[in-house]
Design a protein around this motif. Structure first.
Motif, PDB file in Angstrom:
ATOM      1  N   HIS A 283     -10.832   0.760   1.453  1.00 59.78           N
ATOM      2  CA  HIS A 283     -10.013   0.759   0.775  1.00 59.78           C
ATOM      3  C   HIS A 283      -9.040   1.438   0.220  1.00 59.78           C
ATOM      4  O   HIS A 283      -8.686   3.023   0.702  1.00 59.78           O
ATOM      5  N   TYR A 284      -7.534   0.690  -0.605  1.00 59.13           N
ATOM      6  CA  TYR A 284      -6.785   1.189  -0.974  1.00 59.13           C
ATOM      7  C   TYR A 284      -6.492   2.633  -1.567  1.00 59.13           C
ATOM      8  O   TYR A 284      -5.692   3.244  -1.028  1.00 59.13           O
ATOM      9  N   GLU A 285      -7.637   2.885  -2.036  1.00 60.73           N
ATOM     10  CA  GLU A 285      -7.980   4.218  -2.945  1.00 60.73           C
ATOM     11  C   GLU A 285      -7.655   5.048  -2.450  1.00 60.73           C
ATOM     12  O   GLU A 285      -6.990   5.885  -1.944  1.00 60.73           O
ATOM     13  N   PRO A 286      -8.686   5.721  -1.129  1.00 58.31           N
ATOM     14  CA  PRO A 286      -8.556   6.458  -0.229  1.00 58.31           C
ATOM     15  C   PRO A 286      -7.872   6.858   0.440  1.00 58.31           C
ATOM     16  O   PRO A 286      -7.435   8.021   1.056  1.00 58.31           O
ATOM     17  N   PHE A 287      -7.905   5.887   1.195  1.00 60.10           N
ATOM     18  CA  PHE A 287      -6.199   5.522   2.186  1.00 60.10           C
ATOM     19  C   PHE A 287      -5.000   6.308   1.781  1.00 60.10           C
ATOM     20  O   PHE A 287      -3.706   7.168   1.871  1.00 60.10           O
ATOM     21  N   PHE A 288      -4.486   5.623   0.524  1.00 62.50           N
ATOM     22  CA  PHE A 288      -2.957   6.138  -0.118  1.00 62.50           C
ATOM     23  C   PHE A 288      -3.024   7.149  -1.301  1.00 62.50           C
ATOM     24  O   PHE A 288      -2.255   8.089  -1.268  1.00 62.50           O
TER      25      PHE A 288
END
Length: 433
Positions: A283-288
């Motif tokens: 998911h974009y949140e934990p990656f970014f």
């Protein structure tokens, strides 16, 4: 008067805090006071760019309204106090995303423009200012300026990355980009040397949009780390990450980041991530935004706060300069577990004082140990000066004025656009007023 600190928590000096909530009253408020001021968003800058001790602080988080969004073109118009988090949550379900985003989504649009923030995809999409169609600026003499790449471009170049010193940004129009959903195809690759990092970075730029590396600055002088890369992907319907975010509840009496904790933490983190290495759908949140999962994490550095030292050096000297800095850090024993190494693409910055430039950037956090920490920074400054690099003002609380002037050759040009009614701790330290 109210004590206010930046994210580094190095001091909490008194400020005349003035909230900007109504766009129609901004001009009146910023023109009325007897004190020089500066705009502030979420205060996520680490040093004194968002501080103005003994002066006015115009807090713009109340300017948080969406004004318009074209679902066909991806153009978003909003006030400057809107958070990047709220933009992402609004537009990603509609098939759009911010093209560039920094390591936290808890920053305002105005702050993202004023610091021309960058993300993990500079080699593909540049910095935040590359995607701003236009903005509205209010000067402290009451003048209203609309500017963009094609409208008063000189004012636009001064304001993007202009550290809030050309006026108060009250509104902006941003270009979003199409996206299939909130997921990325990611890969984590352990590496064992700085040379291997550069080979991974070079090999990844053509095929991967997002690239970044965590580096263990304690073990063997920064010769191992974890290279992470990702591409947007259509992963269909999947459950988004849930659960409550953790909060650092108190300020401990001493920094939890110290010589006793750093080595075992870095070793455990490296081996855990090495064991988990490979491909994944993320998911974009934990990656970014991995640090956004621990709210108030800056408290862990204790009552004296912390510094961040983020620099960029040209690519042709990148290996030697980064190696020299990492060896100096390892020798000092100061260290950091929040150590990020990544490359910038071969593109010129939007703003006169924008930080990104072609090269490699290294960012590390250091507990404030007073003179011992400052001595280390002086040695890092020497390496940076020889490499003809520069320091990121948004993260800085102490760089020498001469290093700032050498690193930003368009400074004299920028000074013509400064608002004489605006001043910050950083501007007085590095520009004299």
């Amino acid at each position: 008067m109210k004590p206010v600190a930046s994210w580094g928590r190095l001091s909490a000096d008194p400020h005349h805090v003035i909230s900007l909530n109504d766009p129609s009253r901004v001009r009146t408020l910023v023109c009325a006071g007897p004190h020089l001021g500066v705009a502030r968003g979420m205060g996520r800058s680490y040093g004194d760019v968002c501080l103005n001790p003994e002066g006015a602080l115009w807090v713009a988080t109340g300017l948080d309204h969406f004004i318009g969004f074209d679902d066909n073109t991806g153009r978003l118009v909003c006030e400057a106090g809107v958070l990047l988090r709220d933009i992402q949550r609004l537009v990603i379900p509609r098939g759009w995303i911010l093209p560039v985003t920094p390591g936290t989504q808890l920053v305002t649009v105005g702050g993202a423009i004023a610091n021309d923030v960058h993300g993990k995809n500079h080699h593909v999409l540049g910095s935040f200012g590359d995607h701003v169609h236009n903005l509205t600026l209010i000067r402290t003499d009451g003048e209203l300026i609309h500017c963009g790449p094609n409208e008063r471009p000189d004012w636009f170049a001064a304001t993007v990355g202009g550290l809030g010193l050309t006026g108060i940004i009250v509104q902006a129009e941003i270009q979003l980009r199409r996206v299939a959903g909130p997921w990325l195809d990611t890969e984590t690759v352990p590496y064992a040397s700085l040379g291997e990092f550069f080979r991974l970075a070079d090999d990844s730029e053509a095929e991967w949009e997002h690239t970044v590396s965590w580096i263990d600055c304690i073990a063997r002088g920064g010769e191992r780390g974890l290279f992470m890369r990702g591409n947007p992907t259509n992963a269909g319907q999947r459950p988004a990450p849930g659960g409550r975010k953790l909060t650092m509840p108190i300020v401990p009496p001493v920094s939890l980041v110290n010589r006793l904790s750093l080595r075992p933490f870095n070793t455990a983190y490296y081996h855990l991530k090495k064991w988990q290495a490979g491909r994944a759908i993320t998911h974009y949140e934990p990656f970014f935004y991995p640090l956004d999962n621990l709210l108030e994490w800056n408290r862990m550095y204790g009552p004296k706060g912390f510094f961040q030292y983020q620099s960029v050096v040209p690519r042709e000297v990148g290996h030697d300069a980064v190696q020299a800095m990492l060896k100096e850090i390892a020798r000092s024993g100061e260290g950091s577990f929040l150590a990020v190494l990544k490359t910038f693409g071969n593109r010129q910055p939007v703003g006169m004082l924008s930080f990104p430039q072609p090269g490699v950037t290294l960012a590390l956090d250091f507990p404030n140990h007073g003179e011992r920490t400052r001595k280390l920074f002086e040695r890092l400054d020497d390496i940076l000066r020889e490499a003809k690099g520069r320091i990121y003002p948004a993260k800085d609380a102490r760089m020498p004025r001469a290093l700032f002037e050498a690193g930003y050759p368009r400074l004299a040009e920028f000074m013509k656009y400064r608002d004489p009614g605006i001043s910050s701790g950083l501007s007085r330290r590095l520009m004299g007023s």
